[in-house]
Scaffold this active site. Structure first.
Site, PDB file in Angstrom:
ATOM      1  N   HIS A  48       0.819  -1.207   0.000  1.00 50.64           N
ATOM      2  CA  HIS A  48       0.000   0.000   0.000  1.00 50.64           C
ATOM      3  C   HIS A  48       0.858   1.265   0.000  1.00 50.64           C
ATOM      4  CE1 HIS A  48      -3.882   1.961   0.527  1.00 50.64           C
ATOM      5  NE2 HIS A  48      -3.328   2.751   1.430  1.00 50.64           N
ATOM      6  N   TYR A  51       4.517   0.442  -3.039  1.00 49.21           N
ATOM      7  CA  TYR A  51       4.285   0.133  -4.456  1.00 49.21           C
ATOM      8  C   TYR A  51       5.381  -0.807  -4.996  1.00 49.21           C
ATOM      9  CZ  TYR A  51       0.655   3.728  -4.767  1.00 49.21           C
ATOM     10  OH  TYR A  51      -0.491   4.456  -4.597  1.00 49.21           O
ATOM     11  N   LYS A  91      -6.930  13.742  -7.595  1.00 46.33           N
ATOM     12  CA  LYS A  91      -6.371  12.417  -7.337  1.00 46.33           C
ATOM     13  C   LYS A  91      -7.502  11.452  -7.027  1.00 46.33           C
ATOM     14  CE  LYS A  91      -2.814  10.091  -4.532  1.00 46.33           C
ATOM     15  NZ  LYS A  91      -1.960  10.217  -3.322  1.00 46.33           N
ATOM     16  N   GLU A  93      -8.098   7.484  -5.129  1.00 50.79           N
ATOM     17  CA  GLU A  93      -7.497   6.428  -4.321  1.00 50.79           C
ATOM     18  C   GLU A  93      -8.555   5.405  -3.924  1.00 50.79           C
ATOM     19  OE1 GLU A  93      -5.271   7.742  -0.945  1.00 50.79           O
ATOM     20  OE2 GLU A  93      -3.436   7.917  -2.135  1.00 50.79           O
ATOM     21  N   SER A  94      -8.076   4.238  -3.526  1.00 49.70           N
ATOM     22  CA  SER A  94      -8.980   3.152  -3.131  1.00 49.70           C
ATOM     23  C   SER A  94      -9.110   3.070  -1.617  1.00 49.70           C
ATOM     24  CB  SER A  94      -8.439   1.821  -3.653  1.00 49.70           C
ATOM     25  OG  SER A  94      -7.185   1.539  -3.052  1.00 49.70           O
ATOM     26  N   HIS A  95     -10.242   2.550  -1.169  1.00 52.40           N
ATOM     27  CA  HIS A  95     -10.433   2.156   0.224  1.00 52.40           C
ATOM     28  C   HIS A  95     -11.244   0.866   0.225  1.00 52.40           C
ATOM     29  CE1 HIS A  95     -10.085   4.122   4.398  1.00 52.40           C
ATOM     30  NE2 HIS A  95      -8.894   4.053   3.840  1.00 52.40           N
ATOM     31  N   ASN A  96     -10.726  -0.097  -0.530  1.00 52.36           N
ATOM     32  CA  ASN A  96     -11.472  -1.330  -0.795  1.00 52.36           C
ATOM     33  C   ASN A  96     -11.567  -2.249   0.422  1.00 52.36           C
ATOM     34  OD1 ASN A  96     -11.504  -0.345  -3.418  1.00 52.36           O
ATOM     35  ND2 ASN A  96      -9.770  -1.596  -4.068  1.00 52.36           N
ATOM     36  N   GLU A 312      -3.678   5.089  12.307  1.00 53.10           N
ATOM     37  CA  GLU A 312      -4.188   5.810  11.138  1.00 53.10           C
ATOM     38  C   GLU A 312      -5.435   6.610  11.504  1.00 53.10           C
ATOM     39  OE1 GLU A 312      -4.534   3.189   7.769  1.00 53.10           O
ATOM     40  OE2 GLU A 312      -2.438   2.558   7.908  1.00 53.10           O
ATOM     41  N   ASN A 498      -5.326   7.681 -11.770  1.00 50.82           N
ATOM     42  CA  ASN A 498      -5.866   6.329 -11.912  1.00 50.82           C
ATOM     43  C   ASN A 498      -5.870   5.587 -10.592  1.00 50.82           C
ATOM     44  OD1 ASN A 498      -3.218   4.834 -11.641  1.00 50.82           O
ATOM     45  ND2 ASN A 498      -2.773   6.065 -13.449  1.00 50.82           N
TER      46      ASN A 498
END
Length: 741
Positions: A48, A51, A91, A93-96, A312, A498
């Protein structure tokens, strides 16, 4: 004093590190890390944050352009010049993973995190979008996730005061155990009022501002770097909890401090919390820091250094302030009723030293922790997916010809992937701040830039079935269709962010999907001159049953130079002429028709020729600027018949029927539902027919006159009739009825 566990290889493996990575850490430090240091490395070297399995591939994307004010990945968000001294920060971003176990807070904090990425750039957020994927709505768990995610997005954005202006929602079995929740934010900033995520200047104080620190979200970055399983439910503590009202205060205080010129640098505390912000800001500034965790405001008793560093907790920032201006900065945050505490200072010795309760808890070199520094970089094995041999060899001629086109269309039009997502976007405040010109429901959202004659066109898009069937072409189509939607609204596509959602990168077939999709995206971005400003990679989107379809979501930014060029999707007046721009090849591979009517995901994705696409977009945009076009709507899921039906009914205040003829070169059912790319439905004033046709001829673009608008019925090929009332009920009420029962 809590006794910390002894660090061993087994403990490192439990932290998600490999044996090789643990050995590398020992080599970097010249010793075995202590428990706190192991925690820092584990989150910073997680997928995360680092990368590590994607950065080599991502660097192949076009990352420069004349309008880009910062390079891809250099700051919290991309920054694009739009003229008049203004820039757009944006931007996605994911929070899957968090949304899979706690949908409301997972989605809400996803929105909060991406908004902070925007205003730490000095930009005021003016719009939010999203891209959502779920299993099928016949499943009660899916309905629960869907409801929770939408509520989380809506509540956070509405309370914060940013309009959610657009997005997309898709449903497919492959997302049942692993929904995708991608959040995008867009902000405006003057060129001379931007901020950077950097730490420089020995002696400059380091401040933590915003909310207090708790135990929520600890190891959230690591949690996002593993597959979803039955154990994931036990990781609810890894899901952060958001407070949009505090975030609104943090926004105002942050922009005030940036504008005052008191800051050296500022960064959001997102994934990996204090660990991430201290290491990344120090590494970028080639500096060190000395941090005293005793000064960090905490909201729970007995927190360890490990917990404080890895927390977090939301709505927090790390600031490096010009020495001597600490009191001025504190006064601003006090005014907004926010914590603001000096927790350390920038140093010259290049090391990050963390102290707590009189002990040195960590002594590491920030450069060794971060992306682009000492973090590991891998290039994984690829293998052509075995399912290609089945999907690519499917014989479409074996499909039974649909004799009853009327019933067939109504089934396709009723697909949850096609019908209006009104149930979703009515929960979002799309009009707050009063800049929204075109909200959810048209090809792209349009947001007015106050005190100018300009607007932004914004879009998120991806057809994951296409990417599954052909990652290269699917990646290209995701970019091309996003840009096409921007152009349909009268905008010039400028740049891309993306969010790349894939399965486990250690599986060669998954990594093939990833690398080929990125290659396709890159080729399309080069062709359309839309460089990539940054984004997010989300791997490990798998449940015990299967991986999700490869889903590289594109967030596209476009600029409308003149407000008179704003174009919408729906027909405007009776008697207008309807044209289809582009040429149909009767392609139904991966189509909604094939899935809904035949229950299949087979074949190849539609072809995409970027020269053809570029020519179409140029012609369409110039036609709009010449006032030759009154409406424009991309042909996508459900084919041309679906696109025309949508043009008839999208505007519920003035629905207009049509009488059209769609010629077939082979099969009528294929031609009506084909998802061939580079096609758009437009309507024009009859008086402009000659000019429009001559302009198409001049530009070498194929156009076909399909029919005329008017009445309260859609007539197709002279024999299939649909009342606008029945289409309206299907389109606008299908999802609401399911969710309200």
């Amino acid at each position: 004093m809590i006794k910390e566990p002894e660090v061993s290889l087994d403990l490192a493996l439990q932290h998600g590190l490999s044996e090789e990575e643990f050995a590398k850490i020992i080599n970097i430090l010249g010793r075995t890390p202590n428990f706190t240091e192991l925690g820092i490395f584990s989150v910073m070297w997680s997928e995360h944050c680092s990368y590590k399995n994607s950065i080599k591939v991502l660097k192949t994307l076009p990352r420069t352009g004349s309008r880009l004010l910062v390079g891809a990945g250099e700051e919290n968000a991309g920054l694009v010049d739009i003229g008049d001294g203004l820039a757009v920060a944006f931007k996605i971003e994911s929070h899957n993973h968090p949304s899979a176990v706690e949908p409301y807070q997972g989605a809400a904090t996803g929105v909060g995190g991406i908004l902070r990425d925007i205003f730490t750039m000095g930009a005021r957020p003016i719009a939010a979008l999203n891209s959502l994927r779920f299993g099928t709505l016949s499943d009660n768990r899916t309905k629960y996730l869907f409801e929770g995610v939408v509520a989380g997005i809506g509540d956070y954005g509405n309370c914060f005061g940013v309009p959610t202006v657009g997005g997309e929602v898709y449903f497919d079995d492959c997302y049942k155990g692993n929904p995708l929740v991608n959040a995008m934010a867009v902000g405006l900033v003057k060129h001379n009022e931007t901020a950077s995520a950097i730490a420089t200047g020995a002696g400059n104080p380091v401040l933590i501002v915003g909310s207090s620190t708790g135990r929520d979200g600890i190891h959230g970055a690591t949690f996002a770097s593993e597959e979803i399983s039955e154990k994931s439910e036990a990781k609810r503590p890894s899901v952060q909890v958001g407070d949009p009202f505090t975030e609104k205060l943090l926004l105002e205080a942050t922009l005030e401090v940036i504008k005052a010129g008191y800051l050296i640098g500022i960064q959001d505390m997102g994934a990996a919390g204090i660990s991430c912000s201290t290491t990344e800001m120090s590494a970028k500034g080639e500096s060190g820091m000395s941090i005293n965790l005793d000064k960090v405001p905490v909201r729970e008793q007995g927190m360890t250094a490990y917990e404080i560093l890895l927390s977090e907790s939301q709505e927090r920032m790390l600031c490096v302030v010009k020495k001597g201006f600490e009191d001025k900065v504190k006064a601003i945050f006090d005014k907004w009723d926010l914590n603001c505490e000096i927790i350390g200072e920038v140093t010259n010795d290049k090391n990050l030293k963390i102290y707590y309760q009189g002990e040195l808890k960590a002594d590491i070199t920030p450069f060794d922790c971060v992306l682009g520094g000492g973090a590991p970089v891998y290039e994984r094995e690829t293998k052509v997916p075995g399912y290609f041999s089945v999907t690519r060899n499917f014989d479409f001629d074996s499909l039974k010809v649909q004799e009853n086109i009327r019933d067939t269309f109504l089934k396709v039009f009723s697909s949850h992937n096609i019908v209006s997502k009104k149930w979703v976007y009515e929960q979002y405040d799309s009009m707050v701040r009063t800049n929204t010109v075109t909200g959810p429901g048209c090809d792209s959202a349009v947001v007015y830039i106050k005190d100018t004659n300009k607007a932004l066109a914004l879009k998120t898009d991806c057809n994951s079935r296409y990417v599954y069937l052909n990652p290269l072409k699917g990646g290209m189509i995701a970019v091309a269709e996003s840009a096409r939607n921007i152009v349909c609204s009268g905008g010039l596509p400028l740049a891309v962010t993306n969010c790349l959602n894939f399965g486990n990168p250690y599986k060669p077939e998954i990594y093939y999907q990833f690398s080929e999709a990125v290659r396709g995206m890159g080729e399309a971005c080069i062709a359309l001159d839309t460089p990539v400003t940054g984004g997010n990679v989300s791997f490990y989107n798998e449940s015990p049953d299967s991986a999700v379809y490869p889903t590289p979501v594109i967030g596209m930014l476009g600029l409308i130079e003149d407000l008179s060029h704003i174009t919408t999707s729906f027909f405007k007046e009776n008697g207008d002429l309807i044209y289809v721009i582009g040429e149909d090849k009767e392609e139904i591979g991966g189509s909604e028709f094939l899935k809904v009517i035949h229950g299949l995901v087979k074949g190849d994705s539609p072809d995409i020729n970027m020269e053809t696409e570029k020519k179409l977009q140029s012609f369409l945009l110039n036609s709009i600027k010449k006032k030759l076009i009154k409406s424009a709507h991309d042909i996508s899921e459900g084919g041309v018949i679906t696109a025309i039906a949508e043009c008839c009914i999208i505007n519920r205040e003035n629905q207009i029927g049509a009488n059209v003829v769609i010629p077939a070169s082979n099969r009528e059912d294929f031609s009506l539902f084909s998802e061939t790319q580079s096609r758009v439905v437009v309507s024009i004033d009859p008086k402009d027919q000659k000019d429009f046709e001559e302009f198409a001829l001049l530009n070498g673009v194929k156009i076909t006159k399909a029919g005329v608008t008017g009445g309260e019925i859609l007539i197709v090929n002279g024999k299939y009739q649909f009342t606008l009332d029945e289409l309206d009920k299907i389109y606008f009420e299908t999802i609401s009825k399911i969710m309200e029962n």
